[in-house]
Enzyme design. Structure first.
Site, PDB file in Angstrom:
ATOM      1  N   CYS A  75       7.776   5.852  40.001  1.00 24.38           N
ATOM      2  CA  CYS A  75       8.204   6.851  39.016  1.00 24.38           C
ATOM      3  C   CYS A  75       7.508   8.171  39.304  1.00 24.38           C
ATOM      4  O   CYS A  75       6.348   8.191  39.741  1.00 24.38           O
ATOM      5  CB  CYS A  75       7.855   6.380  37.604  1.00 24.38           C
ATOM      6  SG  CYS A  75       8.820   4.986  37.011  1.00 24.38           S
ATOM      7  N   HIS A  97       4.124   1.367  40.823  1.00 23.85           N
ATOM      8  CA  HIS A  97       4.278   2.232  39.657  1.00 23.85           C
ATOM      9  C   HIS A  97       3.636   3.580  39.952  1.00 23.85           C
ATOM     10  O   HIS A  97       2.765   3.691  40.830  1.00 23.85           O
ATOM     11  CB  HIS A  97       3.604   1.608  38.436  1.00 23.85           C
ATOM     12  CG  HIS A  97       4.219   0.332  37.992  1.00 23.85           C
ATOM     13  ND1 HIS A  97       5.411   0.289  37.301  1.00 23.85           N
ATOM     14  CD2 HIS A  97       3.840  -0.961  38.161  1.00 23.85           C
ATOM     15  CE1 HIS A  97       5.723  -0.968  37.045  1.00 23.85           C
ATOM     16  NE2 HIS A  97       4.793  -1.748  37.554  1.00 23.85           N
TER      17      HIS A  97
END
Length: 546
Positions: free
Chosen positions: A215, A173
Site C-alpha cells: 500500500c 504491507h
C-alpha cells in the site's frame, strides 16, 4: 591417404587456423547464458540479447503470520521464475519468515501455492534469511554487499560489480513512506533510497530494477529517487492509495475451499503470470509495465519512478527467460485472466478471521476464538483511529485537525521534509499507544503532516501545558463530544398543537412500514466504521466489510 584427400584437408586446416586467430582477436566479454544453452557455444538464437555481467536478485517477503500467506507465496513464485530464467541460487538472496509452508493451518503441509490451480512454488526456494533475520538492517546490508553488517542468516549478499544487473522484488504491507518488516523497525523511504545511492556511488552495478508490492508504495520513491543513478522502480500503487490482494476467499476466480486466506496480490500476480508465459528476451520492462498497469487498474494505479530510460531494456537482462517460451510472441493480454477486486491489503487479516468465524461450528471453541480475534483486531483499529483523531484535535483544533492530518502533497514532492522527525514521532506514538501494525501504517501520512506543519498550538485556546491541564482538556473534549446537551429554555405550548400540520394516513403508513434491506444497508454504511459496537460486540466496520 590419397593426394585428393590431402588436397581437401589442407584448405580446411588453413580455414580453421584463420578462424581461430580471428576469434582470439575478438574482445573478451562475459556473456550470461541460460544453463540449457551452455552446449550451444557455437551459435546463438537470433533473438537472444547478450548481457554483460552477472544477474543478481533480492526477494523479500516482509510479513509473518498465516493470514499474510500471500506475501511469501509471491516471493516463492518469483524465485521459480528466476530459477527457470537461468539465475543461479548463489546470485539470488531470499528473505522470508518461513512460517507459512508448515503452519498448522496450511491445508497442504510443506506446500505454498500462488494461484487457485497452481502447483507448489515453495519447493527448492533457498532460505537465506528467515525468522528474526528478516529485518531492515540485514536487507540494507545485503543490498550494499556489506557482510560485516549482517546479523545471522546465510551471509549471502549482492556482491555485484560495475557491469552487473540487479533485480529487487519486495512484497508486504506498507504505508506512506514505509514498508513493513516482520520485526521493527520499518523500512523508511529515505533509508532505502540512501542505500541505493550508496550502491551507485560505489560503482557496484550497471542497472537496478525494483518491483514493490505494498500500500502507498509510490511514496517510497516519489520525489526522492533520482533519475540518474540507474535505478528503475515499478510500484503496485501510487503514493497515497492501497494495493490489493487477490485469489481470496469469495473472490473470482474461486480458490480451493480449504484455504481461508488470500493466495496472492494483484500487482505481483500480474507481473509474474505475464513472466510465466512470455518470451522475456523480447518483452521489455515498459511492455510489462503497461500490461500490468492495465490488468491492475481495477484496484490501484501502477507507477514507475527513477531512470525511466531503462524501461526499453528486455526483462531478460534482469530475470532471465524460460527457454520454453522462446517462440512466444508478446501480447498485452497474453494468457492472463482478469480478476475481481478484493479487499484492501490492510483488511486481509479480517478476511482470514471472518472465514474462520463463518466456517466454524456454532458455539464451538474455534468459533469463539475467531470471534475474539476479530473483535480484538477491530478494537485495535478503533484505538489507533481514535488516538490519531484526538492528537489532531489537540494539536490543531477539531475543525482543522482532520484536514491537516489527511492532507496530501502534490506529485513529485516527498512525503515529509524531515525524515528524522517522522521516525521519532512514530516511535513516540508506538511507545505510548501501542504498535501501528499493518493497519496503522496508513497513519504515517498523519505523522508526516504533523512534522511538515510543525506542532503548533491551537490559535484560539493557546498552549496546553502540564499533565493536569492536558487531562482537563481531554475530559472536556470528550464531554462535549459524547455528553448530554446543554439545558435550554425552549418549551412547547401544547394548546397550539392544532395549528401544526398532521401526518396523513399515507405518510403514517410509510413511516411505520418495516425497514427494507436496502435501507438498513444504507444506514450501516453511513455510520462511522470505528465507533461503539452494537449489542453483539461487532462495530459497524464489521458489517461494512462482510
Amino acid at each position: 591417404m590419397s593426394m585428393m584427400a590431402s588436397s581437401r584437408i589442407l584448405p580446411l586446416a588453413l580455414l580453421l587456423s584463420v578462424l581461430s586467430v580471428a576469434q582470439a582477436r575478438l574482445p573478451s566479454q562475459t556473456i550470461i547464458r541460460l544453463p540449457s544453452q551452455q552446449h550451444e557455444a557455437a551459435g546463438q538464437a537470433e533473438n537472444e540479447v547478450p548481457v554483460v555481467g552477472t544477474r543478481w536478485a533480492v526477494l523479500v517477503a516482509g510479513s509473518k503470520e498465516y493470514y499474510n500467506y500471500r506475501h511469501q507465496a509471491d516471493i516463492c513464485h518469483a524465485y521459480q521464475i528466476l530459477s527457470k530464467g537461468g539465475l543461479r541460487d548463489e546470485n539470488i538472496v531470499v528473505f522470508m519468515y518461513d512460517d507459512i509452508a508448515n503452519h498448522p493451518e496450511n491445508p497442504r503441509p510443506g506446500v505454498i501455492i500462488n494461484h487457485p490451480q497452481g502447483g507448489d512454488v515453495y519447493n527448492g526456494v533457498p532460505k537465506d534469511y528467515t525468522g528474526e533475520e528478516v529485518n531492515v538492517n540485514n536487507f540494507l546490508a545485503v543490498l550494499l554487499g556489506n557482510k560485516t553488517a549482517l546479523s545471522g542468516g546465510s551471509g549471502k549478499v549482492v556482491d555485484s560489480g560495475p557491469n552487473d544487473h540487479i533485480f529487487v522484488f519486495y512484497s508486504d504491507h506498507g504505508g506512506p513512506g514505509v514498508i513493513g518488516m516482520p520485526t521493527k523497525p520499518y523500512v523508511y523511504a529515505n533509508d532505502l533510497v540512501d542505500t541505493l545511492k550508496k550502491k551507485h556511488a560505489a560503482g557496484s552495478y550497471k542497472s537496478l530494477v525494483f518491483y514493490l508490492e505494498a500500500c502507498d508504495a509510490g511514496s517510497m520513491f516519489e520525489g526522492i529517487l533520482p533519475d540518474d543513478i540507474g535505478v528503475y522502480a515499478i510500484t503496485a500503487s501510487g503514493a497515497d492509495e492501497g494495493s490489493w490482494p487477490t485469489y481470496c476467499p469469495g473472490g473470482y476466480p474461486s480458490i480451493p475451499p480449504e484455504y481461508d486466506t488470500c493466495l496472492g496480490d494483484f500487482f505481483s500476480i500480474a507481473w509474474m503470470e505475464d513472466s510465466d508465459v512470455n518470451n522475456l528476451r523480447t518483452e521489455s520492462l515498459e511492455e510489462q509495465y503497461n500490461a500490468v498497469k492495465k490488468r491492475v487498474a481495477i484496484g490501484s494505479h501502477v507507477m514507475q519512478y527513477g531512470s525511466l530510460d531503462l524501461n526499453v531494456e528486455p526483462l531478460f537482462t534482469y530475470i532471465g527467460s524460460n527457454s520454453a517460451n522462446d517462440n512466444t510472441t508478446f501480447v498485452e493480454d497474453n494468457s492472463v485472466s482478469s480478476f475481481s477486486r478484493a479487499s484492501n491489503q490492510r483488511d486481509a487479516d479480517l478476511i482470514y478471521f471472518w472465514q474462520k468465524y463463518r466456517k466454524s461450528t456454532e458455539d464451538s471453541p474455534e468459533k469463539n476464538d475467531a470471534r475474539k480475534q476479530l473483535l480484538e483486531i477491530m478494537e485495535h483499529r478503533s484505538h489507533l483511529d481514535n488516538s490519531m483523531e484526538l492528537i489532531g484535535n489537540l494539536l490543531f483544533g477539531s475543525s482543522k485537525g482532520p484536514i491537516i492530518l489527511k492532507a496530501t502533497r502534490e506529485a513529485g514532492v516527498p512525503l515529509v521534509d524531515d525524515w528524522s522527525c517522522l521516525k521519532s514521532t512514530v516511535c513516540a506514538f508506538e511507545s505510548h499507544c501501542g504498535s501501528l501494525a499493518q493497519y496503522g501504517m496508513k497513519h504515517m501520512l498523519s505523522f508526516a503532516n504533523i512534522c511538515n506543519t510543525g506542532i503548533h498550538p491551537k490559535e484560539d485556546e493557546g498552549m496546553i501545558e502540564g499533565q493536569e491541564h492536558l487531562k482537563s482538556y481531554i475530559t472536556s473534549y470528550y464531554k462535549s463530544l459524547f455528553g448530554a446537551p446543554e439545558e435550554n429554555s425552549f418549551s412547547m405550548d401544547e394548546s397550539q398543537a392544532s395549528d401544526i400540520p398532521q401526518v396523513s394516513d399515507e405518510e403514517n403508513c410509510f413511516l411505520t412500514a418495516s425497514y427494507t434491506e436496502e435501507e438498513v444497508k444504507k444506514a450501516v454504511f453511513q455510520m462511522e466504521h470505528n465507533k461503539a459496537p452494537g449489542p453483539d460486540g461487532f462495530p459497524a466496520e464489521f458489517y461494512q466489510k462482510f
